[in-house]
Motif scaffolding. Structure first.
Motif, PDB file in Angstrom:
ATOM      1  N   THR A   1      -4.201  10.968 -26.090  1.00 27.92           N
ATOM      2  CA  THR A   1      -4.398  11.741 -24.904  1.00 27.92           C
ATOM      3  C   THR A   1      -3.498  11.379 -23.746  1.00 27.92           C
ATOM      4  N   PHE A   2      -2.855  10.261 -23.753  1.00 28.04           N
ATOM      5  CA  PHE A   2      -2.323   9.650 -22.433  1.00 28.04           C
ATOM      6  C   PHE A   2      -1.010  10.492 -22.494  1.00 28.04           C
ATOM      7  N   ILE A   3      -0.676  10.837 -21.201  1.00 24.36           N
ATOM      8  CA  ILE A   3       0.724  11.430 -20.959  1.00 24.36           C
ATOM      9  C   ILE A   3       1.408  10.616 -19.809  1.00 24.36           C
ATOM     10  N   PRO A   4       2.368   9.953 -20.400  1.00 26.65           N
ATOM     11  CA  PRO A   4       3.298   8.945 -19.544  1.00 26.65           C
ATOM     12  C   PRO A   4       3.643   9.840 -18.249  1.00 26.65           C
ATOM     13  N   PHE A   5       3.725   9.224 -17.122  1.00 34.32           N
ATOM     14  CA  PHE A   5       4.153   9.859 -15.882  1.00 34.32           C
ATOM     15  C   PHE A   5       5.081   8.591 -15.167  1.00 34.32           C
ATOM     16  N   SER A   6       5.951   9.286 -14.242  1.00 31.60           N
ATOM     17  CA  SER A   6       6.570   8.346 -13.254  1.00 31.60           C
ATOM     18  C   SER A   6       5.703   7.368 -12.423  1.00 31.60           C
ATOM     19  N   CYS A   7       6.095   6.156 -12.318  1.00 31.99           N
ATOM     20  CA  CYS A   7       5.413   5.301 -11.586  1.00 31.99           C
ATOM     21  C   CYS A   7       6.429   4.604 -10.434  1.00 31.99           C
TER      22      CYS A   7
ATOM     23  N   PHE B   1      14.773   6.803  -4.670  1.00 33.10           N
ATOM     24  CA  PHE B   1      15.409   7.963  -5.521  1.00 33.10           C
ATOM     25  C   PHE B   1      15.994   7.564  -6.888  1.00 33.10           C
ATOM     26  N   PHE B   2      16.664   6.434  -6.923  1.00 34.00           N
ATOM     27  CA  PHE B   2      17.392   6.073  -7.925  1.00 34.00           C
ATOM     28  C   PHE B   2      16.492   5.303  -8.989  1.00 34.00           C
ATOM     29  N   THR B   3      15.395   4.823  -8.753  1.00 32.20           N
ATOM     30  CA  THR B   3      14.466   4.107  -9.431  1.00 32.20           C
ATOM     31  C   THR B   3      13.866   4.991 -10.457  1.00 32.20           C
ATOM     32  N   ALA B   4      13.908   4.525 -11.756  1.00 28.97           N
ATOM     33  CA  ALA B   4      13.289   5.135 -12.887  1.00 28.97           C
ATOM     34  C   ALA B   4      12.375   4.567 -13.323  1.00 28.97           C
TER      35      ALA B   4
ATOM     36  N   LYS C   1       0.793  -1.039   0.008  1.00 26.76           N
ATOM     37  CA  LYS C   1      -0.053  -0.123  -0.012  1.00 26.76           C
ATOM     38  C   LYS C   1       0.751   1.350   0.041  1.00 26.76           C
ATOM     39  N   LEU C   2       2.165   1.252   0.306  1.00 30.68           N
ATOM     40  CA  LEU C   2       3.077   2.294   0.355  1.00 30.68           C
ATOM     41  C   LEU C   2       4.383   2.196  -0.182  1.00 30.68           C
ATOM     42  N   SER C   3       4.783   3.167  -0.640  1.00 28.70           N
ATOM     43  CA  SER C   3       6.298   3.423  -1.152  1.00 28.70           C
ATOM     44  C   SER C   3       7.591   2.777  -0.318  1.00 28.70           C
ATOM     45  N   TYR C   4       8.503   2.857  -1.012  1.00 30.88           N
ATOM     46  CA  TYR C   4       9.707   2.397  -0.036  1.00 30.88           C
ATOM     47  C   TYR C   4      10.098   3.532   0.847  1.00 30.88           C
ATOM     48  N   GLY C   5       9.811   4.754   0.709  1.00 29.07           N
ATOM     49  CA  GLY C   5      10.186   5.782   1.267  1.00 29.07           C
ATOM     50  C   GLY C   5       9.092   5.930   2.370  1.00 29.07           C
ATOM     51  N   GLN C   6       7.865   5.687   2.245  1.00 30.91           N
ATOM     52  CA  GLN C   6       6.831   5.447   3.293  1.00 30.91           C
ATOM     53  C   GLN C   6       7.123   4.549   4.345  1.00 30.91           C
TER      54      GLN C   6
ATOM     55  N   LYS D   1       7.086   5.101  -7.385  1.00 29.33           N
ATOM     56  CA  LYS D   1       6.449   4.940  -6.078  1.00 29.33           C
ATOM     57  C   LYS D   1       4.957   4.166  -6.095  1.00 29.33           C
ATOM     58  N   GLN D   2       4.806   3.516  -5.059  1.00 32.55           N
ATOM     59  CA  GLN D   2       3.864   2.609  -4.948  1.00 32.55           C
ATOM     60  C   GLN D   2       2.327   2.997  -5.436  1.00 32.55           C
ATOM     61  N   ALA D   3       2.135   4.494  -4.695  1.00 29.87           N
ATOM     62  CA  ALA D   3       0.932   5.045  -5.201  1.00 29.87           C
ATOM     63  C   ALA D   3       0.794   5.523  -6.640  1.00 29.87           C
ATOM     64  N   ASP D   4       1.899   5.818  -7.472  1.00 33.03           N
ATOM     65  CA  ASP D   4       1.793   6.044  -8.976  1.00 33.03           C
ATOM     66  C   ASP D   4       1.620   4.730  -9.481  1.00 33.03           C
ATOM     67  N   LYS D   5       2.086   3.655  -8.943  1.00 28.30           N
ATOM     68  CA  LYS D   5       1.978   2.381  -9.743  1.00 28.30           C
ATOM     69  C   LYS D   5       0.441   2.058  -9.680  1.00 28.30           C
ATOM     70  N   GLN D   6      -0.240   2.149  -8.498  1.00 25.32           N
ATOM     71  CA  GLN D   6      -1.574   1.786  -8.450  1.00 25.32           C
ATOM     72  C   GLN D   6      -2.488   2.714  -9.436  1.00 25.32           C
ATOM     73  N   ARG D   7      -1.830   4.148  -9.445  1.00 27.49           N
ATOM     74  CA  ARG D   7      -2.541   5.073 -10.530  1.00 27.49           C
ATOM     75  C   ARG D   7      -2.551   4.544 -11.860  1.00 27.49           C
ATOM     76  N   CYS D   8      -1.245   3.996 -12.171  1.00 28.21           N
ATOM     77  CA  CYS D   8      -0.896   3.672 -13.494  1.00 28.21           C
ATOM     78  C   CYS D   8      -1.986   2.070 -14.029  1.00 28.21           C
ATOM     79  N   VAL D   9      -2.169   1.424 -12.925  1.00 24.40           N
ATOM     80  CA  VAL D   9      -2.970   0.229 -13.331  1.00 24.40           C
ATOM     81  C   VAL D   9      -4.431   0.780 -13.390  1.00 24.40           C
ATOM     82  N   THR D  10      -4.885   1.802 -12.609  1.00 24.82           N
ATOM     83  CA  THR D  10      -6.189   2.511 -12.513  1.00 24.82           C
ATOM     84  C   THR D  10      -6.569   2.883 -14.082  1.00 24.82           C
TER      85      THR D  10
END
Length: 591
Positions: free
Chosen positions: A524-530, A504-507, A141-146, A532-541
């Motif tokens: 219409t889709f704009i690629p974004f960084s994923c 930090f080092f993950t791209a 549910k969280l990123s490595y930083g969290q 972090k865990q929250a961004d990974k979930q948004r990517c799947v959504t």
């Protein structure tokens, strides 16, 4: 119940402060109070040499003791049984012989050894949750930083030095010096465990919004365990006879590891629906065999029962004043300050603070990465379950190796082994099969886990045995806590940095799959960084795929191993060899 400032010492006679004799040949350890102190110092000066590596150390010669010159260490209370269970209250430390195995311990020592194992086990249960199971459950549910922020909950073990003098100095004479702290702490811990049992699943379900509160709760629980650890460490110095003090570290290893792995490995296994469905059920279910609620509730009641048994069934030996009433709180803080001002202790502290940096990425991230790569939870649970009995066996034999004139030699060898284990673990993650983990790969995971556990346990037991040997019994709780706290801090302070470094080092970039996306979506889709865990979930959504360009785990682990290796071969090895050959009088503070 009245509280009073302690005017007593852990050891009931001044001779008990004789430095521990580590020599296996029966040589008498030097003590400033010995009539032969000056003679032996002269021999030291004649035999001293420079240190040029772990295999080329010349140990200063020591004068052998004879039966006519060996000092006696008799207690004044000749009509009472001593705190070590010796008859007539006599310590006779010059004549004590250490038990060659655990099963040869005297009955009194064996009973007290079992008590120490139990007390350390109770400490290990909440620690295993805070440092093991909960971060695993949060990672989905969280990123490595969290997750790194939650790791702050384990910091009380690295800060207990701040309040350890209070634990050493204040007690109830009715209950006993150490039981005065252990009993109320375990009572409060049991109440917290019972409360958490009824609320924890709701809190973890919404982990991101409750992260601060969950961290605070486990911080408080670990704070209680850390405070109890101060009392138990100090009690260990008087529960066991002087000759068998090295078994205190064995009890700590067995107890803490058992509690830790029950809360981490065993709990995760039986909490996993996949593990339960694969090995225990014929009809699959969505829940594991053991819930967090049931586990916490069980240990809450167990804490209460064991606290009551300790209160009723164990009488603590009374201690007497050998320092003329100077062992109050202020005096203990003064003693602690004197400890850290010793040049040898300062060097030892610096080693502790940097020695564990090389293993941090492997310890904190490797298992999480294996799960992320696709290793099933039931397979990881099986791996850690197999690893558990080896931890106990390794702890027993490591204690036997950590004796003699160079008790830290196993620690040095295991240091190199842990660096190698970190590299093997990284290779294991890198070579994860694309079609999933098969039996052969799972066997490799188990072997690497067992290797890493072996090296970690050897280091833990060896360094704790050394702490026990050099600690001044007159301020035992404070001295042991000073060393153990710094050792814990060395393993905690880099962890948050390492977990944030992985992010930090993950791209990683969220992109649409051109084979499934419509032309309008692609336009219409704009690629974004994923990353972090929250961004990974948004990517799947949004129907995207998270493509990892650079895995920060590899970079972070290599940086840690290279830094740890450089520190070891160019500095740590020489300094540790020097410290372990010092006479124990060099570790004593002025009274």
């Amino acid at each position: 119940m009245s509280l009073q400032v302690d005017n007593t010492s852990d050891v009931a006679n001044p001779r008990a402060r004789q430095p521990f004799n580590r020599s296996s040949t029966g040589d008498m350890a030097r003590d400033a109070s010995s009539p032969y102190y000056e003679e032996e110092c002269e021999l030291d000066d004649l035999g001293a040499s420079n240190f040029d590596g772990p295999h080329h150390v010349s140990v200063p010669p020591r004068r052998r003791s004879t039966s006519t010159r060996l000092p006696k260490y008799d207690d004044e209370d000749s009509d009472k049984e001593g705190v070590n269970g010796s008859k007539n209250g006599k310590r006779s430390r010059g004549h004590e012989e250490a038990a060659s195995s655990l099963w040869q311990l005297p009955p009194a020592d064996f009973r007290n050894f079992a008590l120490l194992c139990l007390l350390y086990l109770l400490q290990g249960v909440p620690v295993g949750l805070a440092m093991g199971s909960v971060p695993f459950l949060l990672k989905s549910k969280l990123s490595y930083g969290q997750v790194g922020l939650f790791s702050l909950a384990s910091y009380p073990y690295s800060m207990k030095l701040l309040w350890s003098p209070i634990v050493d100095a204040i007690y109830s004479p009715t209950i006993g010096r150490r039981k005065s702290w252990i009993i109320p702490i375990q009572t409060v811990s049991s109440i917290m465990l019972l409360w958490l049992g009824s609320h924890v699943e709701t809190l973890l379900e919404n982990a991101e919004s409750h992260l601060g509160f969950v961290t605070f709760l486990f911080f408080t629980l670990v704070f209680l365990c850390a405070t109890q650890d101060v009392a138990v460490d100090g009690w260990a110095l008087t529960l066991l006879s002087h000759a068998n003090l090295s078994y205190a570290s064995t009890a700590q290893t067995i107890g803490l590891n058992t509690g830790y792995f029950l809360s981490f490995t065993v709990f995760l296994a039986f909490n996993s629906p996949e593990f339960a469905n694969k090995y225990f059920r014929t009809v699959p279910l969505d829940t594991g065999l053991l819930s967090m609620r049931a586990y916490l509730t069980f240990w809450g009641w167990t804490y209460l029962f064991m606290t009551l048994a300790l209160f009723i069934g164990k009488t603590e030996e009374k201690t007497r004043d050998i320092r003329n009433g100077k062992n109050g709180i202020l005096d203990v803080y003064t003693s602690m300050w004197k400890i850290v001002r010793l040049s040898n202790v300062q060097l030892f502290i610096l080693i502790h603070l940097v020695a564990k940096f090389g293993f941090q990425a492997n310890d904190a991230v490797t298992n999480l990465k294996l799960l992320e790569k696709g290793l099933s939870k039931e397979d990881l649970a099986l791996t850690v379950l197999i690893d558990f009995p080896f931890e106990i066996i390794f702890g027993y034999y490591a204690a036997k190796w950590s004796v003699g004139d160079r008790p830290l030699r196993p620690w040095l060898y295991a240091f190199v082994g842990r660096l190698g284990s970190a590299l093997l673990a990284q290779l294991l993650v890198y070579c994860f099969p694309k079609n999933g983990a098969g039996p052969f790969y799972l066997l490799l995971v188990i072997l690497v886990h067992v290797l890493g556990s072996f090296m970690s346990t050897v280091q833990f037991v060896s360094i704790n045995a050394f702490h026990t040997q050099i600690a001044d019994p007159a301020i035992g709780g404070t001295y042991m806590t000073t060393l153990n706290t710094v050792s814990n801090l060395g393993g905690q302070w880099p962890r948050v940095l390492v977990l944030f470094a992985v992010d930090f080092f993950t791209a990683a970039t969220c992109e649409l799959d051109p084979t499934t996306a419509t032309p309008d979506q692609i336009e219409t889709f704009i690629p974004f960084s994923c990353a972090k865990q929250a961004d990974k979930q948004r990517c799947v959504t949004v129907g995207g795929v998270c493509n990892m360009k650079i895995d920060g785990y590899y970079i972070t682990n290599i940086m840690c191993v290279l830094t740890g290796g450089a520190l070891f071969f160019f500095w740590i090895r020489r300094k540790v060899e020097y410290l372990q050959t010092l006479d124990l009088s060099k570790w004593r503070v002025e009274k």
